[in-house]
Scaffold this active site. Structure first.
Site, PDB file in Angstrom:
ATOM      1  N   LYS A 120       0.236  -1.356  -0.361  1.00  7.99           N
ATOM      2  CA  LYS A 120       0.582   0.192   0.041  1.00  7.99           C
ATOM      3  C   LYS A 120       0.898   1.163  -0.200  1.00  7.99           C
ATOM      4  O   LYS A 120       0.820   2.247  -0.947  1.00  7.99           O
ATOM      5  CB  LYS A 120      -0.968   0.072   1.275  1.00  7.99           C
ATOM      6  CG  LYS A 120      -1.620   1.330   1.613  1.00  7.99           C
ATOM      7  CD  LYS A 120      -2.400   1.342   2.614  1.00  7.99           C
ATOM      8  CE  LYS A 120      -2.235   1.586   3.317  1.00  7.99           C
ATOM      9  NZ  LYS A 120      -2.526   2.124   5.051  1.00  7.99           N
ATOM     10  N   ASP A 138      -6.787   0.872   1.483  1.00  5.85           N
ATOM     11  CA  ASP A 138      -6.885   1.544   2.335  1.00  5.85           C
ATOM     12  C   ASP A 138      -8.437   1.086   3.050  1.00  5.85           C
ATOM     13  O   ASP A 138      -8.789   0.342   2.262  1.00  5.85           O
ATOM     14  CB  ASP A 138      -6.730   2.409   2.880  1.00  5.85           C
ATOM     15  CG  ASP A 138      -7.260   4.222   2.753  1.00  5.85           C
ATOM     16  OD1 ASP A 138      -8.578   3.668   1.689  1.00  5.85           O
ATOM     17  OD2 ASP A 138      -6.907   4.985   3.357  1.00  5.85           O
TER      18      ASP A 138
END
Length: 222
Positions: A120, A138
């Site tokens: 991420k 997220d």
């Protein structure tokens, strides 16, 4: 959501916010990398409050490496998990200096090899700095993807892969920001603001007034 509905949703988000940017404050790729590492299980607002003090004191990998783990911790102690994050940032700075001449690497593989940097975080840096069409999933994007029927998935990678397949190419570069902002300010976890939603008619979920049917988010996505 149908392909046409997905395209329409992103068309509306683009019209409402043509040039979305991250809410993390930074001046260099290095500072963005550090800010994203610090943002794990923390709010952008909280990270910005800490980095407004940290970055002037240590704006470069060299300066931050000199500051050291204990010195970094003093600046970021208002952020959750600050001790572990200070350790990772100190190690990250040393590796940038030793392996990359103090520069933030552009490849996902090299980024993910740095302490505290996962997929991420690497995707955020690749997208924000080099405008690569990648998707950093997220908690907000995971929720929006599942709730709206935009990209259903039981884990973060499944949602990421589905989004990459379903979002039209012309929207991919900025899609990450539109989805985060939508999840952060409109399609919130509790009491989503459906009456303010510009894509409400396209959403595949009924209005949320009580329990959220979105599957629980894996810890790795926080």
């Amino acid at each position: 959501m149908s392909k046409a509905a997905v395209a329409e949703a992103f068309s509306r988000w683009q019209a409402a916010n043509p040039h979305p940017v991250t809410e993390l404050e930074y001046e260099t790729p290095f500072q963005l990398l550090v800010a994203v590492v610090l943002s794990a299980q923390a709010t952008d607002k909280g990270v910005n409050l800490a980095t407004r003090r940290l970055f002037p004191a240590a704006p470069t990998p060299e300066a931050m490496a000199t500051l050291g783990e204990a010195g970094i911790a003093e600046y970021i102690k208002t952020i959750g998990l600050f001790r572990n994050k200070a350790k990772n940032v100190a190690m990250l700075c040393r590796q940038l200096l030793e392996r990359h001449a103090g520069e933030v690497p552009r490849s996902r593989e090299a980024l993910e090899a740095l302490p505290g940097v996962g997929r991420k975080t690497a995707n955020v840096v690749l997208n924000a700095i080099w405008r690569e069409p990648v998707m950093a999933v997220d908690t907000h994007i995971f929720r929006v993807g599942n709730r709206m029927g935009l990209a259903a998935g039981k884990d973060v990678r499944a949602v990421e892969d589905a989004l990459m397949r379903r979002i039209p190419k012309e929207y991919l570069v900025d899609a990450h920001h539109w989805l985060i902002l939508h999840g952060r300010y409109v399609c919130t976890a509790r009491s989503p603001r459906c009456s303010q939603c510009i894509v409400r008619d396209l959403c595949q979920s009924p209005d949320k007034t009580g329990a959220d049917a979105t599957p629980p988010l894996p810890d790795s996505a926080h």
